[in-house]
Scaffold this motif. Structure first.
Motif, PDB file in Angstrom:
ATOM      1  N   ASN A  86      -9.961   1.313   6.127  1.00  0.00           N
ATOM      2  CA  ASN A  86      -9.513   0.981   4.528  1.00  0.00           C
ATOM      3  C   ASN A  86     -10.106   1.635   3.489  1.00  0.00           C
ATOM      4  O   ASN A  86     -11.357   2.118   3.722  1.00  0.00           O
ATOM      5  N   HIS A  87      -9.662   1.781   2.384  1.00  0.00           N
ATOM      6  CA  HIS A  87     -10.406   2.483   1.429  1.00  0.00           C
ATOM      7  C   HIS A  87     -10.795   1.515   0.153  1.00  0.00           C
ATOM      8  O   HIS A  87     -10.817   1.899  -1.033  1.00  0.00           O
ATOM      9  N   LYS A  88     -11.044   0.234   0.417  1.00  0.00           N
ATOM     10  CA  LYS A  88     -11.546  -0.875  -0.317  1.00  0.00           C
ATOM     11  C   LYS A  88     -10.604  -1.022  -1.420  1.00  0.00           C
ATOM     12  O   LYS A  88     -10.972  -1.524  -2.552  1.00  0.00           O
ATOM     13  N   THR A  89      -9.095  -0.781  -0.988  1.00  0.00           N
ATOM     14  CA  THR A  89      -8.372  -1.403  -2.184  1.00  0.00           C
ATOM     15  C   THR A  89      -8.118  -2.616  -2.144  1.00  0.00           C
ATOM     16  O   THR A  89      -8.272  -3.560  -0.925  1.00  0.00           O
ATOM     17  N   GLU A 136      -5.377  -3.648   0.640  1.00  0.00           N
ATOM     18  CA  GLU A 136      -5.795  -3.556   2.196  1.00  0.00           C
ATOM     19  C   GLU A 136      -6.801  -4.672   2.341  1.00  0.00           C
ATOM     20  O   GLU A 136      -6.989  -5.190   3.543  1.00  0.00           O
ATOM     21  N   CYS A 153      -2.125   6.337   2.016  1.00  0.00           N
ATOM     22  CA  CYS A 153      -3.112   5.903   3.050  1.00  0.00           C
ATOM     23  C   CYS A 153      -3.523   7.248   3.626  1.00  0.00           C
ATOM     24  O   CYS A 153      -2.834   8.259   3.801  1.00  0.00           O
ATOM     25  N   ILE A 202       1.031  -1.240   0.108  1.00  0.00           N
ATOM     26  CA  ILE A 202      -0.016  -0.116  -0.092  1.00  0.00           C
ATOM     27  C   ILE A 202       0.956   1.366  -0.103  1.00  0.00           C
ATOM     28  O   ILE A 202       1.807   1.354   0.859  1.00  0.00           O
TER      29      ILE A 202
END
Length: 211
Positions: free
Chosen positions: A144-147, A150, A78, A75
């Motif tokens: 999290n950012h739904k990547t 992650e 962030c 990642i």
């Protein structure tokens, strides 16, 4: 000039003297097996441990912690980053500590340090890893950012938590069993010592010899 009989007698006396000196010499050749000597030369892999339940769990824990750590390291961005940093710390710490314990147990190095209660050490490590992986995975899932990286880290974090939980349960059982065996051994040693002391009291001839 010595004749043959004198030379034979002299040789016999010399060989006898050499045998006596060799027997009384403090520098005797060691008969200790090489595998029992201290040091790193006699290392042997304990395949029975690696094939057992605890060994397989340790291997799986190391692989899951490593995978989770790799996922979190991929990642690049962030915001906020607290959950990511905490998950990174937990996965890295679990990987290092569990890997070290796996190395010690698989090579039987822990038997050379009997002063440490290794069953309790393993129990503390698995218990703390279960708790912190649960907290770190929940926090990362919430922030999290739904990547893809992650989500993968969260999944492997929960898997690692589950495996550590199973290992904690087995470590508790093993620690209780070893504690019971140690307490029973101590009680038997105490009873044996009391019995021997009573025998000495009831045998006055031993008292006179000791005096």
């Amino acid at each position: 000039m010595r004749n043959g009989d004198d030379l034979e007698g002299f040789d016999g006396e010399a060989s006898s003297a050499s045998m006596i000196s060799a027997a009384s010499s403090p520098y005797q050749p060691t008969t200790e097996p090489v595998s029992q000597r201290r040091g790193l030369g006699g290392l042997r892999c304990d395949l029975d441990y690696l094939r057992g339940t605890l060994g397989r769990l340790k291997l799986l824990e190391v692989l899951l912690a490593l995978t989770a750590f790799i996922c979190i390291e991929t990642i690049m961005e962030c915001s906020p980053c607290e959950g990511l940093y905490f998950f990174e710390f937990v996965s890295c710490s679990a990987l290092v500590v569990t890997g070290a314990l796996l190395l010690l147990f698989s090579l039987s190095l822990h038997t050379r340090i009997p002063q440490i209660n290794w069953n309790l050490t393993d129990l503390v490590n698995t218990g703390l890893s279960t708790f912190f992986f649960f907290i770190a995975s929940v926090v990362l899932a919430a922030l999290n950012h739904k990547t893809g990286a992650e989500i993968a880290a969260v999944v492997f974090g929960f898997l690692a938590m589950a495996v550590y939980a199973v290992n904690t349960f087995l470590a508790v059982k093993k620690w209780r069993l070893s504690s019971r065996q140690q307490s029973s051994r101590q009680s038997s040693d105490y009873i044996r010592a009391r019995t021997e002391s009573r025998e000495v009291v009831h045998r006055p001839e031993i008292q006179r010899l000791d005096a």
